[in-house]
Structures are given as C-alpha cells and as structure tokens.
Design an enzyme around this catalytic site. Structure first.
Site, PDB file in Angstrom:
ATOM      1  N   PRO A   1       0.823  -1.212   0.000  1.00 28.41           N
ATOM      2  CA  PRO A   1       0.000   0.000   0.000  1.00 28.41           C
ATOM      3  C   PRO A   1       0.853   1.257   0.000  1.00 28.41           C
ATOM      4  O   PRO A   1       1.969   1.246   0.536  1.00 28.41           O
ATOM      5  CB  PRO A   1      -0.798  -0.108   1.311  1.00 28.41           C
ATOM      6  CG  PRO A   1      -0.031  -1.046   2.169  1.00 28.41           C
ATOM      7  CD  PRO A   1       0.711  -1.978   1.249  1.00 28.41           C
ATOM      8  N   ASP A   2       0.333   2.341  -0.603  1.00 24.24           N
ATOM      9  CA  ASP A   2       1.021   3.622  -0.435  1.00 24.24           C
ATOM     10  C   ASP A   2       0.601   4.234   0.896  1.00 24.24           C
ATOM     11  O   ASP A   2       0.003   3.551   1.737  1.00 24.24           O
ATOM     12  CB  ASP A   2       0.806   4.543  -1.656  1.00 24.24           C
ATOM     13  CG  ASP A   2      -0.633   5.016  -1.797  1.00 24.24           C
ATOM     14  OD1 ASP A   2      -1.450   4.735  -0.898  1.00 24.24           O
ATOM     15  OD2 ASP A   2      -0.942   5.664  -2.820  1.00 24.24           O
ATOM     16  N   PHE A   3       0.925   5.490   1.108  1.00 22.09           N
ATOM     17  CA  PHE A   3       0.648   6.105   2.404  1.00 22.09           C
ATOM     18  C   PHE A   3      -0.659   6.876   2.420  1.00 22.09           C
ATOM     19  O   PHE A   3      -1.458   6.765   3.340  1.00 22.09           O
ATOM     20  CB  PHE A   3       1.807   7.045   2.802  1.00 22.09           C
ATOM     21  CG  PHE A   3       3.074   6.298   3.039  1.00 22.09           C
ATOM     22  CD1 PHE A   3       3.367   5.784   4.286  1.00 22.09           C
ATOM     23  CD2 PHE A   3       3.977   6.068   2.005  1.00 22.09           C
ATOM     24  CE1 PHE A   3       4.523   5.061   4.504  1.00 22.09           C
ATOM     25  CE2 PHE A   3       5.126   5.350   2.204  1.00 22.09           C
ATOM     26  CZ  PHE A   3       5.412   4.838   3.459  1.00 22.09           C
ATOM     27  N   ARG A   4      -0.901   7.665   1.364  1.00 20.85           N
ATOM     28  CA  ARG A   4      -1.962   8.688   1.454  1.00 20.85           C
ATOM     29  C   ARG A   4      -3.161   8.442   0.560  1.00 20.85           C
ATOM     30  O   ARG A   4      -4.087   9.253   0.593  1.00 20.85           O
ATOM     31  CB  ARG A   4      -1.347  10.069   1.149  1.00 20.85           C
ATOM     32  CG  ARG A   4      -0.351  10.483   2.201  1.00 20.85           C
ATOM     33  CD  ARG A   4       0.284  11.836   1.983  1.00 20.85           C
ATOM     34  NE  ARG A   4       1.221  12.112   3.062  1.00 20.85           N
ATOM     35  CZ  ARG A   4       2.448  11.608   3.140  1.00 20.85           C
ATOM     36  NH1 ARG A   4       2.917  10.824   2.174  1.00 20.85           N
ATOM     37  NH2 ARG A   4       3.225  11.874   4.174  1.00 20.85           N
TER      38      ARG A   4
ATOM     39  N   ASN B   1      11.129   5.130  -1.205  1.00 17.84           N
ATOM     40  CA  ASN B   1      10.596   3.838  -0.769  1.00 17.84           C
ATOM     41  C   ASN B   1      11.598   3.067   0.086  1.00 17.84           C
ATOM     42  O   ASN B   1      12.807   3.135  -0.139  1.00 17.84           O
ATOM     43  CB  ASN B   1      10.176   3.003  -1.983  1.00 17.84           C
ATOM     44  CG  ASN B   1       9.027   3.658  -2.725  1.00 17.84           C
ATOM     45  OD1 ASN B   1       8.407   4.580  -2.201  1.00 17.84           O
ATOM     46  ND2 ASN B   1       8.754   3.190  -3.931  1.00 17.84           N
TER      47      ASN B   1
ATOM     48  N   ASP C   1      11.026  -0.277   0.610  1.00 22.03           N
ATOM     49  CA  ASP C   1      10.688  -1.681   0.370  1.00 22.03           C
ATOM     50  C   ASP C   1      11.820  -2.474  -0.275  1.00 22.03           C
ATOM     51  O   ASP C   1      11.733  -3.702  -0.391  1.00 22.03           O
ATOM     52  CB  ASP C   1       9.408  -1.795  -0.470  1.00 22.03           C
ATOM     53  CG  ASP C   1       9.457  -0.968  -1.758  1.00 22.03           C
ATOM     54  OD1 ASP C   1      10.547  -0.895  -2.376  1.00 22.03           O
ATOM     55  OD2 ASP C   1       8.413  -0.402  -2.142  1.00 22.03           O
TER      56      ASP C   1
ATOM     57  N   HIS D   1      14.760   7.958   2.078  1.00 21.86           N
ATOM     58  CA  HIS D   1      14.155   7.685   3.384  1.00 21.86           C
ATOM     59  C   HIS D   1      14.730   6.421   4.009  1.00 21.86           C
ATOM     60  O   HIS D   1      14.104   5.811   4.868  1.00 21.86           O
ATOM     61  CB  HIS D   1      12.626   7.638   3.262  1.00 21.86           C
ATOM     62  CG  HIS D   1      12.036   8.986   2.937  1.00 21.86           C
ATOM     63  ND1 HIS D   1      10.733   9.181   2.561  1.00 21.86           N
ATOM     64  CD2 HIS D   1      12.609  10.232   2.951  1.00 21.86           C
ATOM     65  CE1 HIS D   1      10.526  10.486   2.344  1.00 21.86           C
ATOM     66  NE2 HIS D   1      11.653  11.127   2.561  1.00 21.86           N
TER      67      HIS D   1
END
Ligand code: OAD
Length: 267
Positions: free
Chosen positions: A13-16, A87, A89, A106
């Site tokens: 999933p993304d964040f927003r 990302n 991931d 990040h």
C-alpha cells in the site's frame, strides 16, 4: 524520483491514497495519529507499533514490478544518472538497480542501528525478531535496534546531498508514484534546470504539476504501469524490458510476457 505509488502494483500500500493507503489502515496499532508510527519521538517511547508494521513490510514479501525494471533498463541503456526513491521496500535493489545508482532518501531496511550504543546490524539479522512479532534488541547493550529508515524528526542520509550535483546535470526528470508531499524530497522536483522536461507518471497531478507548471512539463496521468508501458513502447524497448525481467533471478512470474504482466496488474 519515485514514491510509494511505484510499488502498489507489487501489492504494497502507499501512504496517502484514501481508503487503501497505510495512513487510513493503522487502527489496530492504537496510535494517537497515523504519522506517529514513523515519528522518532513516538518510536523511542513505544517501538512496538512500528515493528508490527515492519513485519508486514519487511523486504522478502514482495517482488519488483515492471516499473522497477524499467529504471534498471534506463541504467543498462546508460540513461540513468540516479534514482531518488522515498521507498523503503528494497524493490529497486531487487530489480537489479546498482546501489551506487540509488539514493534511498528515506533509508532502507537493509541495515539497522542500535538506538543506544549505535552498533550496526544487517537487516537480515533483525528478521527473526521482527517476524516473531518482537522488538529487536542489541546483542551488545540490550537497546532497541532500529532499521535505518528515516523517521519524521530524523535527518536524511548524507548521500541525499548528491542531489546538489546530480540535479543540475539532468536533462530529463521522471517522477513516478509520489504525492510530493514530504520535504525535503518533494523540493527536488524544482532542482532541475528550468529548461529540463519533467515527466510525471502518477494517478493525479501533484506538487509543482498543480501549482508551478513549466512549459516543458508532461503529465501521464493514470496507473503507473500503464504510463511506463506507454513510454517503453514509444521508446521501442518492450522486448528489452521483457528480457531484463526474464533474466531476473527472483522467481517465475517475471518470465511471463511483459504484456501479460502489465495487463494482469491493470485488471
Ligand atoms: P503517498 O502515498 O503520499 O503518494 C503516493 C502517490 O502515488 C499518490 O499521488 C497516489 O495517487 C499515487 N499512486 C499510488 N498508486 C499508484 C499507481 N498504481 N499508479 C499511479 N499512481 C499511483 O506516497 P509517497 O509520496 O511515497 O515517509 O510518500 C512520501 C513519504 O511519506 C514516504 O516516503 C513516507 C511517508 O510518510 C516516511 O516514512 C519518512
């Protein structure tokens, strides 16, 4: 420049995004507010919610998709100056993009650091604790060991500063799958020369593509995989991307014809 939207076709999933984004789906962690799960002050008080989430997101559960391999192909073609990703991931590395071509702005789960004595760990060393649902502890001092991902309230890794020399050199900026809401990453979109075309491949217009459009800007709105597919076809690179994915040593799905992969994800 990339964000969580390039990995949603891989199942992360993304964040927003309303409804499906991570920040709308953290109820079980009993947080004061969603972003607390990535805030360093909150983590020091209560690391358990972050590690519960880390168990879901830990590298190894997901595979790169054609978007990641497209960036690898850009590299193979000698066209990739650098990929700046938000990302965590690890799918860029899994797609074979060399680490020196990546700025993981990040941070990464690939390494970790004790929050007390700063002893370094490999991400894999934390896997047993994370997967068993516990908070990993330092073998030297017993402190909490935190994956080297950047929390709100922490500085970005030093190599983020490569943007100072990279962005003035770029002659094309591709931005994919990000809301451009988080600084300082978001401002990189304005760091290319004003004559440089910027291509946004995203579901919706974001950042300067809303409030500061430049004449050379191009928007390819919709699913990221569809946008990448259109670009790859326009370049005449479809077979090469297919070959690159087939050469991936991860598992069988990359050996499907690329059209099948694109269309099965699209459906
Ligand atoms: P966001 O969730 O903020 O934005 C993802 C963007 O990608 C949105 O504009 C979506 O519409 C778009 N999108 C999602 N799936 C897509 C798809 N299949 N095709 C096309 N577009 C799609 O994610 P980021 O911008 O990466 O920071 O978020 C930035 C940072 O906020 C993250 O790195 C994280 C978070 O807090 C930290 O954890 C420090």
């Amino acid at each position: 420049m990339a964000g969580a939207g390039i990995s949603t076709p891989s199942g992360i999933p993304d964040f927003r995004s309303p409804g499906s984004g991570l920040y709308d789906n953290l109820q079980q962690y009993d947080l004061p507010y969603a972003e607390a799960i990535f805030e360093i002050g909150f983590f020091h008080r209560n690391p358990a919610p972050f590690f519960a989430l880390a168990k879901e997101l830990y590298p190894g559960n997901y595979r790169p998709n054609p978007t990641h391999f497209f960036v690898h192909l850009l590299h193979q073609k000698g066209q990739l100056l650098r990929m700046y990703t938000q990302n965590i991931d690890g799918l860029e590395r899994l797609a074979g993009i060399p680490p020196e071509k990546l700025v993981e702005a990040h941070g990464t789960f690939a390494t970790a650091t004790c929050t007390s004595c700063l002893q370094k760990y490999k991400g894999e060393e934390l896997r047993p604790a994370v997967m068993s649902g516990s908070v990993p502890k330092c073998s030297a001092c017993g402190g909490v060991v935190k994956p080297d991902i950047v929390f709100f309230g922490e500085e970005l890794p030093p190599h983020f500063l490569k943007y100072l020399t990279d962005f003035p050199l770029a002659d094309l900026l591709i931005i994919m799958g990000t809301s451009l809401e988080v600084e300082p990453f978001a401002s990189l979109a304005g760091a290319v020369r004003s004559s440089v075309p910027r291509l946004l491949i995203n579901r919706d217009p974001v950042g300067p593509f809303v409030w500061g459009r430049r004449p050379q800007d191009v928007l390819q709105l919709g699913e990221v995989m569809g946008g990448v597919q259109a670009l790859v076809e326009a370049l005449g690179w479809t077979r090469e991307l297919q070959a690159l994915m087939a050469a991936g040593k991860t598992d069988g799905w990359q050996r499907e014809p690329i059209r099948t992969v694109f269309s099965s994800v699209a459906s």
